[in-house]
Design an enzyme around this catalytic site. Structure first.
Site, PDB file in Angstrom:
ATOM      1  NE  ARG D  97      -3.759  -2.374   0.102  1.00 53.53           N
ATOM      2  CZ  ARG D  97      -3.503  -3.639  -0.237  1.00 53.53           C
ATOM      3  NH1 ARG D  97      -2.284  -4.022  -0.596  1.00 53.53           N
ATOM      4  NH2 ARG D  97      -4.462  -4.546  -0.214  1.00 53.53           N
ATOM      5  CD  GLU D 100      -2.458   0.814  -4.702  1.00 58.56           C
ATOM      6  OE1 GLU D 100      -2.658  -0.278  -5.261  1.00 58.56           O
ATOM      7  OE2 GLU D 100      -3.238   1.270  -3.836  1.00 58.56           O
ATOM      8  CB  SER D 123      17.217  14.427   2.476  1.00 60.19           C
ATOM      9  OG  SER D 123      18.186  13.458   2.825  1.00 60.19           O
TER      10      SER D 123
END
Lengths: 157, 157, 157, 157, 157, 157, 157, 157, 157, 157
Positions: D97, D100, D123
């Site tokens: 997830r 995604e 960063s």
């Protein structure tokens, strides 16, 4: 570019007419006597249309002879070049969830099927599928996908 | 090497006891009050066992305290590291057929669900699955897999 | 070719109008009552616009009826084909850093969430995100990304 | 095999002691004055422990000198070989997830950050992260992940 | 097709004008007060031009207002979508040699840097690079590439 | 498992002795009259030791004849099976930054080298490399990597 | 599409003229004083033409000034972007056989070369190749490919 | 781990005996009446030994009956499981150069062979190879690899 | 897009004429004295046509001189760039089944062939194939594919 | 390591006994009343043995009760975890040739089958295969592989 560019040339015409006529896959499926999943697959070039399907589709979608040429009819009733609608692993979240089910439960499905049926596979060809909506007591919607395939035992040879 | 080598350490003990006791997933599932698919997933380390599941499993499978150590119980009731049972794309023919269904009908499922439910996904987490056997009029067996997941609409933000 | 070529056909028009009108995502987001991340995602075809969003966008961006055809409106308010904006693993340095965070801290996130919430996942669908700027005492700018998703426990079945 | 097998040799000892002492990452994090995410990353060999961290960890986890040898201490305070805890793309649903989110919103994050900060990156090194739990008015739990990184502008050269 | 097709639309115009004016990257770099590597990266759409760079480039390359439209200027001074100039692993022999150096000496670089600097990375953002030619006593030419990046220690959190 | 497991069998002994003797690569490099990068590469099995290197290494590291068998000496002075220290693309953040430099600036390096040297490559074989530390006026440390390779023109044939 | 589409724009013109003039690579190679392999590589954009090569080619192939523009001449005599003629692993059966030889005999070649030459590589840059036909006593044709490359020892550094 | 671990079990014994007896592939090849490349391939399990080869090898290498069991003899004279000595694309610099030759010149080889022989392939089965050393007038060593394979025309069917 | 777009330019004309003339591969194969598989391969640009094949094809398909230009004839009778008709692993279900047979039975085929023929391969060049239909006693159709290839023993060298 | 290491644990025992008893697959196949291909697949764990097969195999191969334990019998008569014998694409030359046939002729097979049978696939489950040897008039051996699978038409749904 949108997914339409990756599909057979007839797809754009079908989707456009469907949008224009404000038709649902459910309505088209009823008119054709087919499942919604099969009709959507047909729009994406992943299933084959019978000549009767083409006649009914043309009428329902209000497609003129110009927009659906003979070559397009031939393509719709021809032999689909399946498997090309999208990449694997899927990047689309909805389709990925189905892929994840195969990834997580694949061997569980195999173990249960082998126990119930023996050594073989569930056919993805001699196969049908439906998508239904259920609403639970809290009013929340649920998707129920049914995958039905013939059991094919491995031949002994 | 066999698939057992790729699984959590408790898997071998569970499968061996199941074979020894000649128990089916169906029988174990009934005893645990769970689905066969979930029980098989649990054997493969892809689902979590409740403490009650472990007690019932131990009794039914006749596992002695030695074969199922505290560490194993902790692992069974812990948080599974899912998705590792086999490679993707699957090389096992039975599991590949399920993958092929996602490949061929993925966008059709998406189109039908979007139409029925709006913009969202079928959850693979708030989810259950069953495998059933049907026999048609010719005596041929068919597999019916039900995938039921909660519909989750994309949040507007 | 630039990323515009990989996006839905409306993307170029939106980005161009935004540049022309010298509008920021922040300004558009305020006008639409949405998050900047969601608005940018909408420009990239990764989020859905409501009909009201389209009206407001059109006005704000000064888009004439010609540049935003009915088909484009349908596409903007339709169901996005998500996940295609760029390759994975990302080759763009900024996006790669986010990917690297998942690669390096993925199991740490899982361990902490499992401990805090049990067996489940953070939803990426029932989800929102914000990007904020902070400046530390030395005057150096910091990015703060908030990812907020509903917790979904695995169903017991 | 479980994920423990893919981790540095000290990981198993740390996780086992944590389970045995019934300690949470939250408790260990407080004791060490660090974030829960950092502590979990340290258990997975993805973050570095200071000599003080090792002393405090040893005391809190009740690790004897035998279980945590000099070589292990050296490894814990050494330079981690990061990025190896799991495969990419992730197969674990919770971690997927997060992946995604990068896939779907990556370019949106880039567009918003470029607008707010200019040409550069957030960063992932000069970086910290927290996971918090929120409960909404319906009692449903939400995960809030904060990713905070220093903004680094591309050098002009 | 040649590499030009994979680059931003302004690249072809820049390369053509450079060839036509018989200018070297060295000459352009001096004119812009930048490194040759940065200027070449700018031609390939991998680095950003300042408005002053664009003015100086236009003059030096003799580009008329027509060949370098406002949209192109916007693109040149915009935020590059980096990382797309060529495939990885590189198939071009010259670029592959650089990749091979990372493959063969990557862990050696890490070990030496960790020893000299602690736990962190050499930034590729706060970074500059030069390419110089040396000729040894036998008259053979050598390439000397300098990679200079700020050291970024991992934050303790 | 740690990286040591992926290396030639002598690596563990070398690293352990180096830690035990509290020697730096810098000190070892001086003793051997070689570059730090080369010495680290030698520890990782990516560079070859001369018989004199082995004698000096053995003395400096205080390795007894037992810990460094004849087979190990043969391996150290044999022909390395290069390229196996880690995966590509690198998952280690420090090494990834070097990879990213090749990805982002690869064609820029090629363009500059072709202009300066003609059609050919910089050798990665007839090659040396150094890592140096610089501290700027603000006290911030910078890494300077020098890659020096012989220019090899493509043969005309 | 045919391979021509993946090649530099001048390739089509060269191949067409070669077909039209019924010239063999052997004839062109003799005219240019180069190897057939190099000439074919030049047609595929994988080798560089000298200005004299271009003059000779133009005359021999009967190319008018129109069909071979200044830009094309610049491209032919420019620095090739090598390695893009086809995919790897090769799908073309003839080219796959060469790939298979590297796959099967790669380490054997390395072992023999290391024994004969020491620690180094055979250059693929300072390199030439020829293809010859031999006919055995039964009249069967054999292909003899000669690969000749300079030996490059690894530098000691 | 070293390459020996990826090879058939007899490989280690053969390489060790060869080192111990200070034999070259050249010497062994002469003793067996085979090519050095074939002998090295045999050591790597990529070529088959005849029963006579085994007898001669055993004598020359001074292998006792114990070190070369019946199972090992069966394996040496059995049917090799070819293609597994190393990864593709090769990570070893020497082997990569051969791969690069196929990548860069593959279509050139095809074009020249098709012209000389018609439609077909050079066999990699009905095939032999030699590696020779040449020294040019400057004293520099060159490698000459000869690949000789039967020409196989595609059958017309 | 349909598969036609990935094929040589002549493919579309051939398939269209075949559809228009309502000719089967069987009929064309008989007219050309070739196998149906070879004729279909020729349509897909995977096999070579003789000049006589082209004459016969032209007549049978009723192709005018315009639709089949000299360049197309040259392409049809030229040397095919094989292996590009579709992706591997195949996504088309019919073709995947053939791939699966190689995946599942590959080593079985090797073991049986090695036993029957020795050390070598079945040629895919000196090769022909046929597809036949059989109907069993229940009326069910079966496909019988015959693959016939010359046995090529590995040369001893 | 040899292929035996990748196979089910019973494979080594079966192959060893077969070698020891100097039995061919042909002889075992006759004894079991099965095809040679199926018997070899069974040895590689890619096909299932019936209880009668196990009895006959045990007798023929002279396997004592010790070498073939109950667990092994269970594994032999269990449900194979197919598809894992070797990598895809195959690296073994013999198996690669079969893969190449699918790559080159896949769409030709599809076109011919679609024409002969309609829209469907050849089953790889309801399937058998044979390998036969033919010798042509010149004495050269040919391999004839027969692949026979039931035709499965796509269900209309």
């Amino acid at each position: 570019s949108s997914i339409i560019d990756r599909l057979p040339s007839f797809s754009a015409a079908l989707f456009e007419a469907k949008t224009h006529k404000r038709l649902t896959f459910e309505a088209i499926a009823k008119h054709l006597g087919r499942s919604e999943v099969a009709v959507a697959a047909l729009f994406y070039g992943q299933a084959r249309a019978s000549p009767e399907d083409v006649v009914k589709l043309t009428q329902l979608l209000g497609l003129s002879a110009e927009s659906l040429s003979g070559a397009t009819v031939a393509q719709l009733t021809g032999f689909p070049d399946r498997g090309r609608a999208g990449p694997m692993p899927p990047v689309e979240p909805l389709i990925y969830r189905l892929y994840e089910i195969v990834q997580n439960y694949g061997y569980a499905f195999k173990a249960v099927m082998n126990e119930k049926f023996g050594d073989g596979i569930m056919s993805a060809i001699c196969f049908s599928s439906e998508v239904e909506k259920e609403v639970d007591e809290t009013g929340a919607p649920w998707v129920v996908i049914t995958l039905k395939g013939k059991w094919l035992p491995f031949s002994r040879f």
